[in-house]
Design a protein around this motif. Structure first.
Motif, short mmCIF file in Angstrom:
data_model
loop_
_atom_site.label_atom_id
_atom_site.label_comp_id
_atom_site.label_asym_id
_atom_site.label_seq_id
_atom_site.Cartn_x
_atom_site.Cartn_y
_atom_site.Cartn_z
N ASN A 94 2.91 6.33 -7.08
CA ASN A 94 3.54 6.87 -8.29
C ASN A 94 4.62 5.90 -8.78
O ASN A 94 4.97 4.93 -8.10
CB ASN A 94 4.13 8.26 -8.02
N ALA A 95 5.14 6.17 -9.94
CA ALA A 95 6.13 5.30 -10.57
C ALA A 95 7.41 5.20 -9.75
O ALA A 95 8.08 4.17 -9.74
CB ALA A 95 6.46 5.79 -11.97
N PHE A 96 7.77 6.26 -9.05
CA PHE A 96 8.98 6.23 -8.23
C PHE A 96 8.84 5.21 -7.11
O PHE A 96 9.75 4.45 -6.84
CB PHE A 96 9.31 7.62 -7.67
N ALA A 97 7.69 5.20 -6.46
CA ALA A 97 7.45 4.21 -5.40
C ALA A 97 7.44 2.81 -5.99
O ALA A 97 7.97 1.87 -5.39
CB ALA A 97 6.13 4.51 -4.70
N GLY A 98 6.85 2.67 -7.16
CA GLY A 98 6.76 1.37 -7.81
C GLY A 98 8.11 0.74 -8.10
O GLY A 98 8.24 -0.48 -8.18
N ALA A 99 9.13 1.58 -8.25
CA ALA A 99 10.47 1.07 -8.55
C ALA A 99 11.05 0.27 -7.39
O ALA A 99 11.98 -0.51 -7.57
CB ALA A 99 11.40 2.22 -8.90
N TRP A 100 10.52 0.43 -6.19
CA TRP A 100 11.06 -0.23 -5.01
C TRP A 100 10.30 -1.49 -4.60
O TRP A 100 10.69 -2.19 -3.67
CB TRP A 100 11.09 0.75 -3.82
N PHE A 101 9.20 -1.75 -5.28
CA PHE A 101 8.37 -2.89 -4.91
C PHE A 101 8.08 -3.75 -6.14
O PHE A 101 7.49 -3.26 -7.11
CB PHE A 101 7.07 -2.41 -4.25
N GLU A 102 8.46 -5.01 -6.08
CA GLU A 102 8.38 -5.91 -7.22
C GLU A 102 6.97 -6.00 -7.81
O GLU A 102 6.79 -6.01 -9.02
CB GLU A 102 8.85 -7.31 -6.80
N ASP A 103 5.96 -6.07 -6.96
CA ASP A 103 4.57 -6.19 -7.43
C ASP A 103 3.82 -4.86 -7.38
O ASP A 103 2.60 -4.83 -7.30
CB ASP A 103 3.82 -7.24 -6.60
N GLY A 104 4.58 -3.75 -7.42
CA GLY A 104 3.96 -2.44 -7.43
C GLY A 104 3.13 -2.18 -6.19
O GLY A 104 3.45 -2.65 -5.10
N LYS A 105 2.07 -1.45 -6.38
CA LYS A 105 1.20 -1.05 -5.26
C LYS A 105 0.60 -2.25 -4.54
O LYS A 105 0.27 -2.17 -3.35
CB LYS A 105 0.09 -0.14 -5.81
N ASP A 106 0.47 -3.38 -5.23
CA ASP A 106 -0.13 -4.57 -4.63
C ASP A 106 0.89 -5.46 -3.91
O ASP A 106 0.53 -6.52 -3.39
CB ASP A 106 -0.85 -5.38 -5.71
N ASP A 107 2.14 -5.04 -3.88
CA ASP A 107 3.17 -5.81 -3.20
C ASP A 107 2.84 -5.91 -1.70
O ASP A 107 2.45 -4.92 -1.08
CB ASP A 107 4.53 -5.13 -3.39
N GLU A 108 3.00 -7.09 -1.15
CA GLU A 108 2.69 -7.31 0.27
C GLU A 108 3.58 -6.49 1.20
O GLU A 108 3.22 -6.27 2.36
CB GLU A 108 2.80 -8.79 0.61
N ALA A 109 4.72 -6.04 0.73
CA ALA A 109 5.64 -5.28 1.56
C ALA A 109 5.30 -3.80 1.65
O ALA A 109 5.82 -3.09 2.51
CB ALA A 109 7.07 -5.43 1.03
N VAL A 110 4.41 -3.30 0.79
CA VAL A 110 4.08 -1.87 0.76
C VAL A 110 3.34 -1.46 2.04
O VAL A 110 2.38 -2.11 2.45
CB VAL A 110 3.22 -1.51 -0.47
N GLU A 111 3.81 -0.36 2.61
CA GLU A 111 3.15 0.21 3.79
C GLU A 111 3.16 1.72 3.65
O GLU A 111 4.14 2.31 3.21
CB GLU A 111 3.89 -0.21 5.07
N LEU A 112 2.07 2.35 4.02
CA LEU A 112 1.94 3.80 3.96
C LEU A 112 1.93 4.34 5.38
O LEU A 112 1.21 3.83 6.24
CB LEU A 112 0.65 4.20 3.24
N VAL A 113 2.74 5.38 5.62
CA VAL A 113 2.74 6.02 6.92
C VAL A 113 2.47 7.51 6.78
O VAL A 113 2.86 8.14 5.79
CB VAL A 113 4.06 5.78 7.70
N LYS A 114 1.80 8.04 7.77
CA LYS A 114 1.45 9.47 7.81
C LYS A 114 2.31 10.14 8.87
O LYS A 114 2.33 9.72 10.03
CB LYS A 114 -0.03 9.63 8.18
N PHE A 115 3.03 11.17 8.46
CA PHE A 115 3.88 11.95 9.35
C PHE A 115 3.16 13.27 9.61
O PHE A 115 2.91 14.04 8.69
CB PHE A 115 5.24 12.18 8.70
N THR A 116 2.81 13.52 10.86
CA THR A 116 2.16 14.78 11.24
C THR A 116 3.16 15.63 12.02
O THR A 116 3.49 15.31 13.17
CB THR A 116 0.92 14.50 12.12
N PRO A 117 3.67 16.68 11.39
CA PRO A 117 4.66 17.51 12.05
C PRO A 117 4.06 18.25 13.25
O PRO A 117 2.90 18.68 13.20
CB PRO A 117 5.07 18.52 10.98
N HIS A 118 4.85 18.39 14.32
CA HIS A 118 4.41 19.24 15.41
C HIS A 118 5.33 20.45 15.59
O HIS A 118 4.90 21.47 16.10
CB HIS A 118 4.20 18.48 16.72
N SER A 119 6.57 20.35 15.10
CA SER A 119 7.46 21.51 15.13
C SER A 119 8.56 21.33 14.09
O SER A 119 8.81 20.22 13.63
CB SER A 119 8.08 21.68 16.52
#
Length: 155
Positions: A94-119
């Protein structure tokens, strides 16, 4: 009550705009959650090399703290971080994430993590008008206010 509180938790998490994510025993940092109710997960777009990224590489433990008055949700959520996929990144970018990365979604620094709650320990509060009524009533009757639901849930 726990199953109702768990449902309330997911309903209100959909409205949360930010919280504090801590991983690898490092200081918490502000992150915007992307809720995935179907998979009972919360996704975060972060930078390569961040504590969240490092923890996701090893299935590390993390904690996400929420204090969102508009959502009426306060929670301390504990769970596990895993590495995300490019397909999921395409879905939640989304646009909010894009504000933090110079090349948007294609920026080499972008990483996605999945948080699975257990409690989680969850406080689901009433809206502000109902809360003010509870405060006024408590002061008038000399009884404690009813602030909403509180409890621990397991996912």
């Amino acid at each position: 009550m726990a199953s109702d509180l768990k449902e309330t938790f997911w309903n209100r998490m959909d409205k949360v705009t930010a919280g504090l994510l801590s991983a690898d025993s490092e200081r918490p940092i502000p992150m915007a959650p992307q809720v995935d109710r179907e998979n009972k997960a919360i996704w975060f777009i972060t930078a390569k090399g961040s504590a969240a990224d490092r923890a996701s590489q090893s299935g590390g433990e993390a904690r996400f703290d929420v204090a969102d008055t508009k959502a009426g949700l306060y929670a301390v959520i504990e769970g596990k971080l895993d590495h995300g996929s490019d397909e999921k990144l395409d879905e939640i970018w989304n646009a909010f994430a894009g504000a933090w990365f110079e090349d948007g979604k294609d920026d080499e620094a972008v990483e996605l993590v999945k948080f699975t709650p257990h409690s989680a320990e969850v406080w689901a509060t009433e809206n502000s008008v109902a809360f003010l009524w509870e405060v006024a009533k408590a002061n008038f009757t000399k009884q404690t206010a009813e602030g909403g639901e509180h409890g621990r849930v397991a996912f």
